[in-house]
Design an enzyme around this catalytic site. Structure first.
Site, PDB file in Angstrom:
ATOM      1  N   ARG A  99       0.556  -1.309  -0.049  1.00  0.00           N
ATOM      2  CA  ARG A  99      -0.068  -0.116  -0.062  1.00  0.00           C
ATOM      3  C   ARG A  99       0.907   1.461  -0.043  1.00  0.00           C
ATOM      4  O   ARG A  99       0.322   2.531   0.223  1.00  0.00           O
ATOM      5  CB  ARG A  99      -1.011   0.016   1.196  1.00  0.00           C
ATOM      6  CG  ARG A  99      -1.701  -1.016   1.277  1.00  0.00           C
ATOM      7  CD  ARG A  99      -2.810  -1.065   2.422  1.00  0.00           C
ATOM      8  NE  ARG A  99      -3.865  -2.005   2.404  1.00  0.00           N
ATOM      9  CZ  ARG A  99      -3.458  -3.424   2.909  1.00  0.00           C
ATOM     10  NH1 ARG A  99      -2.117  -3.728   3.385  1.00  0.00           N
ATOM     11  NH2 ARG A  99      -4.528  -4.337   2.984  1.00  0.00           N
ATOM     12  N   TRP A 105      -0.200  -2.879  -4.738  1.00  0.00           N
ATOM     13  CA  TRP A 105      -1.678  -2.541  -5.104  1.00  0.00           C
ATOM     14  C   TRP A 105      -2.023  -1.137  -5.207  1.00  0.00           C
ATOM     15  O   TRP A 105      -2.860  -0.861  -5.987  1.00  0.00           O
ATOM     16  CB  TRP A 105      -2.613  -3.114  -3.827  1.00  0.00           C
ATOM     17  CG  TRP A 105      -2.510  -4.422  -3.610  1.00  0.00           C
ATOM     18  CD1 TRP A 105      -2.471  -5.327  -4.568  1.00  0.00           C
ATOM     19  CD2 TRP A 105      -2.692  -5.204  -2.349  1.00  0.00           C
ATOM     20  NE1 TRP A 105      -2.442  -6.882  -4.238  1.00  0.00           N
ATOM     21  CE2 TRP A 105      -2.605  -6.450  -2.773  1.00  0.00           C
ATOM     22  CE3 TRP A 105      -2.600  -4.572  -1.029  1.00  0.00           C
ATOM     23  CZ2 TRP A 105      -2.652  -7.578  -1.898  1.00  0.00           C
ATOM     24  CZ3 TRP A 105      -2.632  -5.751  -0.173  1.00  0.00           C
ATOM     25  CH2 TRP A 105      -2.599  -7.337  -0.413  1.00  0.00           C
ATOM     26  N   GLN A 148       2.497 -10.447   9.500  1.00  0.00           N
ATOM     27  CA  GLN A 148       1.482 -10.691   8.540  1.00  0.00           C
ATOM     28  C   GLN A 148       2.174 -11.313   7.357  1.00  0.00           C
ATOM     29  O   GLN A 148       1.386 -11.055   6.193  1.00  0.00           O
ATOM     30  CB  GLN A 148       0.728  -9.099   8.480  1.00  0.00           C
ATOM     31  CG  GLN A 148       0.277  -8.738   9.373  1.00  0.00           C
ATOM     32  CD  GLN A 148      -0.137  -7.134   9.425  1.00  0.00           C
ATOM     33  OE1 GLN A 148      -1.597  -7.052   8.962  1.00  0.00           O
ATOM     34  NE2 GLN A 148       0.448  -6.404   9.796  1.00  0.00           N
ATOM     35  N   HIS A 168      -1.072 -14.646   8.412  1.00  0.00           N
ATOM     36  CA  HIS A 168      -1.454 -14.889   7.048  1.00  0.00           C
ATOM     37  C   HIS A 168      -0.926 -15.942   6.287  1.00  0.00           C
ATOM     38  O   HIS A 168      -0.853 -16.278   5.108  1.00  0.00           O
ATOM     39  CB  HIS A 168      -1.098 -13.696   6.219  1.00  0.00           C
ATOM     40  CG  HIS A 168      -2.056 -12.352   6.702  1.00  0.00           C
ATOM     41  ND1 HIS A 168      -1.744 -11.038   6.521  1.00  0.00           N
ATOM     42  CD2 HIS A 168      -2.985 -12.362   7.552  1.00  0.00           C
ATOM     43  CE1 HIS A 168      -2.506 -10.381   7.087  1.00  0.00           C
ATOM     44  NE2 HIS A 168      -3.348 -11.082   7.770  1.00  0.00           N
ATOM     45  N   GLY A 248       6.448  -1.579  10.464  1.00  0.00           N
ATOM     46  CA  GLY A 248       6.460  -1.750   9.052  1.00  0.00           C
ATOM     47  C   GLY A 248       4.919  -2.153   8.529  1.00  0.00           C
ATOM     48  O   GLY A 248       4.909  -2.907   7.556  1.00  0.00           O
ATOM     49  N   ASN A 274       6.919   3.076  11.390  1.00  0.00           N
ATOM     50  CA  ASN A 274       6.339   2.967  10.121  1.00  0.00           C
ATOM     51  C   ASN A 274       6.728   4.477   9.332  1.00  0.00           C
ATOM     52  O   ASN A 274       6.469   5.518   9.949  1.00  0.00           O
ATOM     53  CB  ASN A 274       4.764   2.648  10.106  1.00  0.00           C
ATOM     54  CG  ASN A 274       4.379   2.249   8.790  1.00  0.00           C
ATOM     55  OD1 ASN A 274       4.922   1.273   8.447  1.00  0.00           O
ATOM     56  ND2 ASN A 274       3.232   2.842   8.329  1.00  0.00           N
TER      57      ASN A 274
END
Length: 365
Positions: A99, A105, A148, A168, A248, A274
């Site tokens: 992102r 994406w 994740q 995930h 992150g 982040n």
């Protein structure tokens, strides 16, 4: 048929077999490489990917150093720590995030074909991966990681799987649905979405009987439910931690994005590192807008820790990395009622039971 004709026929058959083997082997390799190089493209189409392309914020070196030292002091004084990691800790290894301004994406949304040709198999853990692994090694059971990411870089950095929940999944891990054990493989899985891989579980059950459950990949597709074991352990660890360090990630994916708030509600502190704003910045005790490697370098210097730099080699074949993992079932407060017919006395006893169905039990004596 003459001997010469027979030899020619056999030679032709052998050439066809070898050609077929070469083609199928190359096809299999191409499929494997495609899964390794373009994991994002393998996911199903999903319209709601969260807020994309948020601007990156870079604080000055002096501010980053000052805040990093404050975070190091929190790490030193905390008794239970959870690191919650996202794609931002792997960008230094060449794996793009999703992102960010140049995320996979974000570029797709702009109509630009993402260049994500990164081989997970040859990617090297970053300084942040190694630093987390070393802190967890020193702190032992008082340190835990919730990730994740699916890139296997935490385990390649030497982190013990028993101290890691990959909510995930992991593209290098297979799981047995029968016994719950997990196995690391040397090559990336060719599938996602918890599909059968064709391998069988080699673990032993009672009476030394081999399990032989059909292993499945562990990487989740969109809307796949999070694995119960990983999720419940992650939530428990965050609830009990007195420090949750977010590294992150913008925390947009739920329920992982709310896990740091469990630490806060339990009286603990939240630190966020982040380059973009997160949805819980206002709840954090420290927010550092910088690259994760820069911050973790200062923290390890303050803690006098030597950061390893040699990754663990990929395993050969299948290697068990996690034994059967079944957390204790929740205890429910129960009320047992005893009725004495002769005396007409009702006695109530309270305690804890193993299921909600035990809340009221009536026994006549």
């Amino acid at each position: 048929m003459s001997q010469v004709t027979l030899i020619k026929s056999l030679s032709h058959i052998i050439i066809q077999i070898l050609s077929f083997h070469r083609v199928t082997t190359n096809d299999s390799y191409s499929t494997l490489a495609a899964m390794s190089l373009n994991y994002a493209a393998a996911l199903s189409k999903y319209p709601d990917k969260g807020v994309l392309g948020l601007a990156e914020i870079f604080e000055t070196d002096n501010i980053v150093t000052q805040k990093s030292k404050q975070l190091a002091a929190l790490v030193r004084s905390s008794s239970k720590i959870v690191f919650l990691t996202g794609a931002g800790i792997s960008t230094a290894s060449g794996i793009p995030d999703f992102r960010g301004p140049k995320g996979v994406w974000t570029l797709e949304e702009m109509g630009v074909k993402p260049d994500v040709n990164i081989d997970f198999q040859t990617a090297i853990p970053t300084l942040t991966h190694f630093a987390i692994s070393e802190i967890c090694r020193i702190r032992d059971k008082s340190c835990y990681v919730v990730s994740q990411n699916v890139d296997n870089l935490h385990m390649r950095s030497g982190l013990d799987k028993e101290k890691l929940s990959e909510v995930h999944g992991n593209i290098f891990t297979e799981k047995c649905p029968s016994c719950g054990r997990e196995f690391e493989r040397g090559k990336p899985s060719e599938s996602i979405g918890m599909k059968k891989t064709g391998n069988l579980c080699t673990a032993r059950k009672l009476r030394n009987i081999r399990c032989r459950g059909k292993l499945v990949d562990t990487v989740l597709d969109w809307e796949d439910p999070l694995p119960f074991d990983e999720l419940s352990e992650s939530e428990r660890r965050c609830s009990e931690a007195d420090l949750c360090v977010v590294l992150g990630t913008t925390l947009q994916i739920q329920p992982t994005g709310n896990m740091p708030l469990k630490t806060k509600r339990g009286g603990g502190k939240i630190a966020i590192v982040n380059l973009q704003k997160t949805r819980i910045d206002s709840s954090a005790d420290i927010v550092i807008n910088a690259k994760c490697d820069e911050v973790m370098k200062v923290i390890c210097d303050e803690l006098s820790l030597t950061i390893p730099s040699v990754p663990h080699p990929p395993c050969e074949g299948l290697r068990m990395v996690k034994e059967c993992f079944r957390p204790e079932p929740p205890k429910f407060r129960v009320k047992r009622v005893k009725v004495d017919k002769d005396l007409g006395v009702v006695k109530t006893e309270e305690g804890f039971g193993d299921s909600a169905s035990d809340i009221v039990k009536v026994k006549q004596e």
